[in-house]
Design an enzyme around this catalytic site. Structure first.
Site, PDB file in Angstrom:
ATOM      1  CE  LYS A  20      -1.601   0.993   4.077  1.00  0.00           C
ATOM      2  NZ  LYS A  20      -0.897   2.231   4.493  1.00  0.00           N
ATOM      3  CB  THR A  21       3.576   2.411   2.288  1.00  0.00           C
ATOM      4  OG1 THR A  21       2.758   2.187   3.439  1.00  0.00           O
ATOM      5  CG2 THR A  21       4.373   3.684   2.477  1.00  0.00           C
TER       6      THR A  21
ATOM      7  CG  ASP B 138      -1.950   5.578   4.040  1.00  0.00           C
ATOM      8  OD1 ASP B 138      -2.361   4.568   3.443  1.00  0.00           O
ATOM      9  OD2 ASP B 138      -1.054   5.539   4.908  1.00  0.00           O
ATOM     10  CD  GLU B 139      -3.811   2.572   7.119  1.00  0.00           C
ATOM     11  OE1 GLU B 139      -4.843   1.912   6.898  1.00  0.00           O
ATOM     12  OE2 GLU B 139      -2.733   2.047   7.412  1.00  0.00           O
TER      13      GLU B 139
ATOM     14  CD  GLN C  51      -5.327  -4.002   7.200  1.00  0.00           C
ATOM     15  OE1 GLN C  51      -4.553  -3.734   8.110  1.00  0.00           O
ATOM     16  NE2 GLN C  51      -4.940  -4.025   5.937  1.00  0.00           N
TER      17      GLN C  51
ATOM     18  NE  ARG D  51      -1.384  -5.935  11.260  1.00  0.00           N
ATOM     19  CZ  ARG D  51      -1.411  -5.284  10.103  1.00  0.00           C
ATOM     20  NH1 ARG D  51      -0.535  -4.338   9.854  1.00  0.00           N
ATOM     21  NH2 ARG D  51      -2.299  -5.574   9.179  1.00  0.00           N
TER      22      ARG D  51
END
Length: 682
Positions: free
Chosen positions: A33-34, A212-213, A243, A589
């Site tokens: 994603k980043t 983002d997010e 998420q 994670r």
């Protein structure tokens, strides 16, 4: 351009190159994603030729913003005019610095943190629960309700009282030129909504917006983004509906689920290749999340190959669980694994106690993320209060905290008298003490105290003048003038407190070195915008809640408390689908190994209880068993509801009753248990 596309897969490249119109990038956990968002940022500047000053990228934590900024700049060879890449709250802070004068307020305001907010509230009203009032005020602000609006909506006496506190709280913030976290976004929206020309100008300045997010945005943040897009539709959001775990603090999953309805003509790209976790970990994560109905749908595809199967730890109680986990962590450390690559996660904070004891017995260093922040320690809050008064003499809240630190012989009664006199003269305490003749001040306090107070004010002014000569040396001037370390002399933890103060002084000097032109206000505001995840650094294993772990990754993850009632949390208005998303977040994670632990019994809330294994073991395909299907409830603790006979009430608790949900509701001071099907949500 090679730097930009070098490490991208085909879907990522398509998403990066789609520069115009609304774009939704559905990015599964560990799917790059980043990398995608920073590559898109670099492509807009280097490939499309968009001026960096026209691009705004928003995220949720300073840690994420810093990582994205560093990675983007490395692709662009450190541009001379970098794009604005920051948190929502930092954007609000910057915007208000330039525009808050339109609300007839000075731009040297100070941002207060959560602890400050609670202290102010407690001072106004100590009878009603402070966390409840703080939560309601936050809800009012995020719903853009003024104190008058809140009072009109308050049908219960308690909530009329809270609305009254809200009114006094807002008055206090205005008088002391303070803003809280919610104001950073609420006031920004208020300015844009009330000034069409400013909204148009701001929208034309930021012609390309990335978020983002996105699954963590709330209704107010959506409204803010719509204002920023009022002259164009170039908005690209990156997020994962699987998420979305912050519903309890206002995040709205509908923002990502219905993005294409808010921004017409949306192009959707799904990132499903996972670059973080081994295949067995992804297999259980995919199996678990597939049980959710409210999702856009995607499946994580492993790229790192197979690895160790997911381990299940069965224990009789929390002490046995702690011993087993400590032993496993010891073996990992002895094999050469670095401590910082190991984390223990839990759904409920109280579960950390037994694990902490187990790690302590085994001599394993750990860091509790989300425990007391460095900046919340009393000695650091005192230092910050000194700096606040120096930068803003009218900050009565901070003045009262430090006026007797070190001790100056002033009791609470004396300070209260001076505060009343200052308010009667329509001025701040500092200004009153500075200007009032000694004879008048001596009518309120003893002559000795008058002399001390006058000296205190003169010293504040002297230290304030030193900033003009050297901001770097200011911190030494502060300590040498007030001898703040003496406050803790003779205390049992004196050494620790002095070390913390030295650490703070070092942080201040480091800030000045990196930002020589920055003001004290900017330093204070940077501190206030720190988040939980900024604590994740250094060599120790980490213990944290699943909520705090989001956005992080570790080679080896241990998740404790996989029992019904802990993970998932059931009853009390919990949302089973959000609980499942929490399980999914915690599983993903892990990079190399994942250990899931449950205990047959735990000591909790003053008694030992037998526990049932979490349904998530079955749903993740880790054990046989009958699937537990529960009817979900839309009601949560704190919701305002209406009953045909009993009228309006507030939900105090939610519990199961057969296939239904039973609500415990406070109707004007009388509690009643009523089935959810007879209740209407307001």
């Amino acid at each position: 351009m090679e730097k930009i596309f070098d490490k991208l897969n085909d879907t990522q490249i398509k998403a990066v190159k789609h520069s115009e119109g609304p774009v939704l990038i559905l990015a599964g956990a560990g799917s790059g994603k980043t990398t995608t968002i920073v590559s898109r940022l670099a492509y807009l500047i280097k490939g499309v030729g968009i001026p960096a000053s026209n691009i705004l990228t928003l995220t949720f934590t300073n840690k994420a913003a810093k990582e994205m900024r560093d990675r983007a700049y490395s692709m662009m060879d450190n541009p001379a005019y970098p794009p604005l890449l920051c948190t929502f709250h930092k954007f609000g802070l910057l915007f208000l610095k330039f525009n808050i004068h339109l609300l007839n307020r000075a731009n040297n305001f100070v941002v207060i943190d959560t602890e400050d907010k609670k202290r102010i509230i407690k001072r106004i009203n100590s009878e009603i629960s402070t966390p409840l009032i703080a939560s309601e005020i936050s809800r009012y602000k995020n719903s853009l309700l003024s104190p008058d609006d809140a009072y009109k909506q308050a049908e219960l006496y308690n909530y009329q009282q809270i609305a009254k506190v809200y009114e006094e709280y807002e008055k206090y913030l205005l008088e002391n030129n303070l803003v809280d976290f919610d104001d950073l976004i609420a006031l920004t929206y208020k300015l844009l909504n009330g000034n069409p020309e400013l909204a148009e100008k701001t929208s034309k300045k930021y012609t390309y917006i990335m978020v983002d997010e996105y699954q963590d945005t709330n209704e107010l943040q959506l409204k803010l983004l719509q204002k920023l897009c009022s002259t164009h539709n170039n908005i690209c959001v990156v997020g994962d509906d699987d998420q979305s775990i912050y519903g309890w603090r206002g995040a709205h999953i509908r923002n990502i689920m219905e993005f294409d309805q808010d921004f017409v003509g949306t192009s959707v790209f799904k990132l499903e290749e996972n670059y973080r976790s081994r295949e067995p970990i992804l297999k259980v994560a995919n199996s678990l999340i597939e049980h959710n109905r409210s999702r856009l749908g995607k499946k994580l595809i492993p790229t790192r190959g197979s690895g160790e199967d997911v381990t299940i730890l069965n224990s009789n109680d929390e002490s046995e669980e702690a011993r087993k986990i400590a032993l496993k962590i010891t073996k990992l450390l002895e094999s050469g694994i670095k401590a910082k690559n190991i984390a223990v996660l839990y759904r409920v904070n109280v579960l950390s106690r037994s694990i902490e004891e187990g790690l302590n017995r085994s001599g394993i260093n750990y860091k509790l993320v989300g425990g007391q922040r460095f900046y919340d320690r009393a000695e650091i809050k005192d230092l910050i209060s000194y700096i606040r008064v120096i930068t803003n003499n009218h900050d009565d809240f901070s003045f009262k905290r430090i006026v007797n630190k070190p001790k100056r012989g002033l009791g609470k009664a004396s300070v209260d008298k001076i505060e009343l006199a200052a308010h009667a003269n329509d001025t701040s305490i500092f200004e009153y003490v500075k200007k009032v003749p000694n004879a008048d001040l001596e009518k309120l306090v003893r002559a000795k105290n008058t002399k001390t107070l006058k000296k205190f004010v003169r010293d504040i002014q002297k230290v304030a003048k030193s900033i003009k000569e050297s901001t770097y040396d200011f911190i030494d001037m502060l300590e040498n003038t007030f001898h703040l370390k003496d406050i803790y002399r003779g205390m049992q933890d004196e050494a620790d407190r002095v070390l913390n103060m030295d650490e703070f002084y070092g942080l201040f000097r480091d800030f000045v070195k990196k930002s020589p032109d920055a003001s004290l206000d900017e330093f204070l505001n940077e501190l206030t915008l720190q988040s939980e995840q900024d604590q994740v650094e250094g060599e120790s294993i980490y213990m944290m809640s699943i909520h705090a772990s989001k956005g992080l990754e570790f080679d080896h993850i241990f998740i404790i408390g996989l029992e019904e009632g802990f993970l998932p949390l059931v009853g009390d208005g919990s949302d089973l689908e959000e609980e499942r998303r929490l399980g999914y977040v915690s599983f993903t994670r892990a990079k190399d190994t994942l250990t899931l632990s449950h205990a047959a019994s735990r000591f909790y809330k003053g008694r030992r209880s037998d526990l049932q294994k979490s349904r998530f073991f079955n749903e993740a395909g880790l054990c046989e068993g009958s699937l537990i299907v529960e009817k979900n409830t839309a009601f949560k603790k704190g919701d305002l509801v209406r009953h045909k006979i009993f009228g309006t009430g507030r939900i105090k608790g939610v519990s199961k009753s057969g296939r239904e949900f039973k609500l415990n509701i406070n109707f004007a001071g009388i509690s009643r248990d009523i089935l959810a099907s007879f209740i209407e949500k307001l």
